[in-house]
Design a protein around this motif. Structure first.
Motif, PDB file in Angstrom:
ATOM      1  N   HIS A 159       0.849  -1.204   0.000  1.00  0.00           N
ATOM      2  CA  HIS A 159       0.000   0.000   0.000  1.00  0.00           C
ATOM      3  C   HIS A 159       0.883   1.251   0.000  1.00  0.00           C
ATOM      4  O   HIS A 159       0.633   2.201  -0.756  1.00  0.00           O
ATOM      5  N   SER A 188       2.553   1.645  -3.531  1.00  0.00           N
ATOM      6  CA  SER A 188       1.618   2.055  -4.587  1.00  0.00           C
ATOM      7  C   SER A 188       1.116   3.471  -4.354  1.00  0.00           C
ATOM      8  O   SER A 188       0.936   4.235  -5.309  1.00  0.00           O
ATOM      9  N   PHE A 189       0.920   3.846  -3.100  1.00  0.00           N
ATOM     10  CA  PHE A 189       0.402   5.187  -2.796  1.00  0.00           C
ATOM     11  C   PHE A 189       1.455   6.253  -3.102  1.00  0.00           C
ATOM     12  O   PHE A 189       1.147   7.275  -3.717  1.00  0.00           O
ATOM     13  N   ARG A 237       1.854   6.601  -6.941  1.00  0.00           N
ATOM     14  CA  ARG A 237       0.630   6.695  -7.739  1.00  0.00           C
ATOM     15  C   ARG A 237       0.748   7.776  -8.815  1.00  0.00           C
ATOM     16  O   ARG A 237       1.450   8.771  -8.624  1.00  0.00           O
ATOM     17  N   LYS A 238       0.056   7.573  -9.898  1.00  0.00           N
ATOM     18  CA  LYS A 238       0.183   8.433 -11.070  1.00  0.00           C
ATOM     19  C   LYS A 238      -0.745   9.643 -11.050  1.00  0.00           C
ATOM     20  O   LYS A 238      -0.570  10.563 -11.825  1.00  0.00           O
ATOM     21  N   ASN A 239      -1.742   9.640 -10.161  1.00  0.00           N
ATOM     22  CA  ASN A 239      -2.753  10.712 -10.203  1.00  0.00           C
ATOM     23  C   ASN A 239      -2.496  11.817  -9.185  1.00  0.00           C
ATOM     24  O   ASN A 239      -3.413  12.553  -8.820  1.00  0.00           O
ATOM     25  N   GLN A 240      -1.259  11.949  -8.726  1.00  0.00           N
ATOM     26  CA  GLN A 240      -0.949  13.016  -7.775  1.00  0.00           C
ATOM     27  C   GLN A 240      -0.994  14.373  -8.474  1.00  0.00           C
ATOM     28  O   GLN A 240      -0.434  14.525  -9.562  1.00  0.00           O
TER      29      GLN A 240
END
Length: 215
Positions: free
Chosen positions: A198, A201-202, A205-208
Motif C-alpha cells: 500500500h 503504490s500510494f 501513484r500516477k494521479n498526484q
C-alpha cells in the motif's frame, strides 16, 4: 532555522548552537545571511552536516568548509553514489556517533530519496533532509530513489525513535518544522500506512496533483 530560496526552491537550513559553538545542517543559497548571523552572535562554526547530495542541500558546503576550515560530513553511501566532493569532506556510517565538542550526533541511514540519505539525531531532535517531511516523505522517483527503501526507512525511524523526537526537515509544505513523532504518527499518512505494498503504490501513484501533494 534559515529559510533560503533559489527561484521556486525554498530550503530550511539549520544552525544548532550552544556556548557559542555551532553546526550547520544543509546550508544552501545565501551564504551572507548565515554568515552574518554567525558573526553577529559570535558563534564559531565547527562542522557542516549534509543529509544528501542534492545541490539545494549542499551548494554552500564547500564555501563554509573553505572559509571556516570546518569538516563536512556525508554518508559514505551517498558519496559513492553521487561522487560528491568538497573540501574537508568526511564520510560517515550509520549509527557511528560523531563528536563535535559538546555535540553528540547520531547519524541514521535512511535511504529512499537517495541511496545515502541520512538523518542526524541530536538529543531529541532529528534533522531529516528530504527523507521525512512533516507532511509526507521524499520523492522516490528521481535518480537513486527507491520507494521500497523509503518504506524501510520510515519503519526504522518509527521503531527506534522516542515519541518526543522532534523532526526538522529540509522543506515545509504547509506545516512548520519541529513537530514530534506523535504528531507525525497522527498526521503524516506515510507514518500511518501499515502495509508495504500500500505504501509503495500510494507514494508512486500516477494521479498526484504534484509530487508534494502528499494526500
Amino acid at each position: 532555522m534559515f529559510k533560503t530560496s533559489n527561484f521556486s526552491i525554498i530550503n530550511q537550513c539549520y544552525l544548532i548552537y550552544k556556548n557559542n559553538i555551532g553546526i550547520l545542517v544543509d546550508p544552501s543559497w545565501d551564504y551572507n545571511l548565515i554568515d552574518t548571523f554567525l558573526i553577529e552572535n559570535e558563534i564559531a562554526l565547527k562542522g557542516v552536516l549534509l543529509t544528501h547530495s542534492h545541490d539545494d542541500h549542499t551548494n554552500l558546503a564547500n564555501e563554509f568548509a573553505e572559509k571556516k576550515s570546518v569538516p563536512v560530513f556525508m554518508a559514505a553511501e551517498e558519496i559513492e553514489f553521487s561522487g560528491f566532493k568538497c573540501q574537508n569532506l568526511q564520510s560517515i556510517t550509520s549509527l557511528n556517533e560523531i563528536q563535535i565538542l559538546d555535540f553528540n550526533i547520531t547519524p541514521i541511514l535512511t535511504p529512499g530519496h537517495t541511496p545515502g540519505s541520512i538523518c542526524y539525531l541530536i538529543e531529541n531532535n532529528i534533522f531529516s533532509g528530504d527523507t521525512i517531511f512533516i507532511e509526507g516523505v521524499g520523492v522516490c522517483s528521481t535518480k537513486g530513489g527507491d520507494v521500497d527503501k523509503m518504506w524501510e526507512s520510515v519503519q526504522n525511524l518509527k521503531n527506534i525513535l522516542p515519541e518526543n523526537t522532534f523532526f526538522y526537515p529540509g522543506h515545509s509544505f504547509g506545516e512548520l518544522p519541529g513537530k514530534n513523532l506523535v504528531f507525525l504518527l497522527k498526521n503524516n499518512i506515510y507514518f500511518q500506512i501499515k502495509d508495504k505494498a500500500h505504501f509503495v503504490s500510494f507514494r508512486m501513484r500516477k494521479n498526484q496533483p504534484n509530487l508534494f501533494n502528499f494526500k
